[in-house]
Design a protein around this motif. Sequence first.
Motif, short mmCIF file in Angstrom:
data_model
loop_
_atom_site.label_atom_id
_atom_site.label_comp_id
_atom_site.label_asym_id
_atom_site.label_seq_id
_atom_site.Cartn_x
_atom_site.Cartn_y
_atom_site.Cartn_z
N MET A 152 115.55 -12.21 34.06
CA MET A 152 115.24 -13.45 34.78
C MET A 152 115.29 -13.16 36.27
SD MET A 152 117.03 -17.15 34.28
CE MET A 152 118.64 -16.59 34.80
N PHE A 153 114.35 -13.73 36.99
CA PHE A 153 114.21 -13.40 38.40
C PHE A 153 114.00 -14.67 39.21
CE2 PHE A 153 112.66 -9.94 35.85
CZ PHE A 153 113.24 -8.82 36.42
N LEU A 154 114.62 -14.71 40.40
CA LEU A 154 114.39 -15.78 41.35
C LEU A 154 113.48 -15.25 42.44
CD1 LEU A 154 115.02 -18.66 42.34
CD2 LEU A 154 116.95 -17.68 43.63
N GLN A 155 112.28 -15.83 42.52
CA GLN A 155 111.32 -15.41 43.52
C GLN A 155 111.71 -15.93 44.90
OE1 GLN A 155 109.87 -13.28 41.22
NE2 GLN A 155 107.85 -13.79 42.01
N ASP A 156 111.16 -15.33 45.95
CA ASP A 156 111.45 -15.75 47.32
C ASP A 156 111.07 -17.21 47.57
OD1 ASP A 156 112.44 -13.26 47.89
OD2 ASP A 156 110.57 -12.52 48.79
N ASP A 157 110.04 -17.70 46.86
CA ASP A 157 109.59 -19.08 47.07
C ASP A 157 110.34 -20.09 46.21
OD1 ASP A 157 108.62 -18.54 44.57
OD2 ASP A 157 106.52 -18.97 45.04
N GLY A 158 111.39 -19.64 45.50
CA GLY A 158 112.17 -20.53 44.66
C GLY A 158 111.72 -20.60 43.22
N THR A 159 110.60 -19.94 42.89
CA THR A 159 110.13 -19.91 41.50
C THR A 159 111.14 -19.17 40.63
OG1 THR A 159 107.80 -19.99 42.13
CG2 THR A 159 108.31 -19.07 39.96
N ILE A 160 111.43 -19.73 39.46
CA ILE A 160 112.29 -19.08 38.47
C ILE A 160 111.38 -18.38 37.48
CG2 ILE A 160 114.01 -19.41 36.67
CD1 ILE A 160 114.92 -21.92 38.21
#
Length: 283
Positions: free
Chosen positions: A1-9
């Motif tokens: 699971m990853f949290l993108q820089d733009d807040g996308t999960i």
Amino acid sequence: MFLQDDGTIALARYAVRPGPGEGVGPQDVFGFERPTDAVIQAFRTHDLMLVASDPAPFGSADPELSGDARFRNRLDMGDWRFRLNIGLGSTATEFRNVLIVKTCCGKLRDRLANPTTWTAPQAFIGEPDRITALSVWLQAFFSTATTRGRDPFDPDPLYKYFVDTVLDDPEWTGFVALNVTLDAMESLPDSLRRYGADFAAKGFTAHHFGASFGAPTGPLTSTFGLIDDTLSDPVSPPTTWLTSQNGQPGPATPGTAVVLKARFENSALADFSMGLREEDDGG
């Protein structure tokens, strides 16, 4: 699971296979863009055990909409396309398109038998009776898969990873979508699309698809899935079988598709067979 820089999960990165001349962009994830407060709060939970059958908390899956919460619901494996529409087609006692996300320890099978361990179930499922009904359905769904995968006389290897790892490995973490309704014309690779209409009337179902969570850096490649769909009846079994050749389905042949079995691992087709019933000559 990853949290993108733009807040996308992102539950899976590099989820969308680019077409000819296309590049992979930061939006090519399976996950939640501009997530709602309910989703944000759930994913802040240290021991996440999310079970969802209500699409409302995740926003729209419509790619034409922008500005609001959006569920990027497409995951490609090889030339096959999977798409999850959470809760679509569910009834009071039968569930379809169920999403599960697990980052906690313990067997998934045991966790799902005990709704008190689920993360905010009323937010993602509904009232207590609905939560109980889903738990009962999940246990029956897993029991059927376990019987298939661990039959003492004829175990089905297609179910081995799902049963041994996803359900019963206490260290497994990842997401899995269950009993997923697919559009055969969209999901099948080009070489098999001629058979899409054969499944369209009944509907086309993936038993499951998902991904195991790895390190927080680098691409997530451990996606997996299983399509085990049968249209045939005992009186009219398949007369011809297509199998895989060099990791790809064999060449299409005349006939009506009545059975499709396709197992995926590490983002690629691992096992494939399609049963065809010979077309009559019009007599």
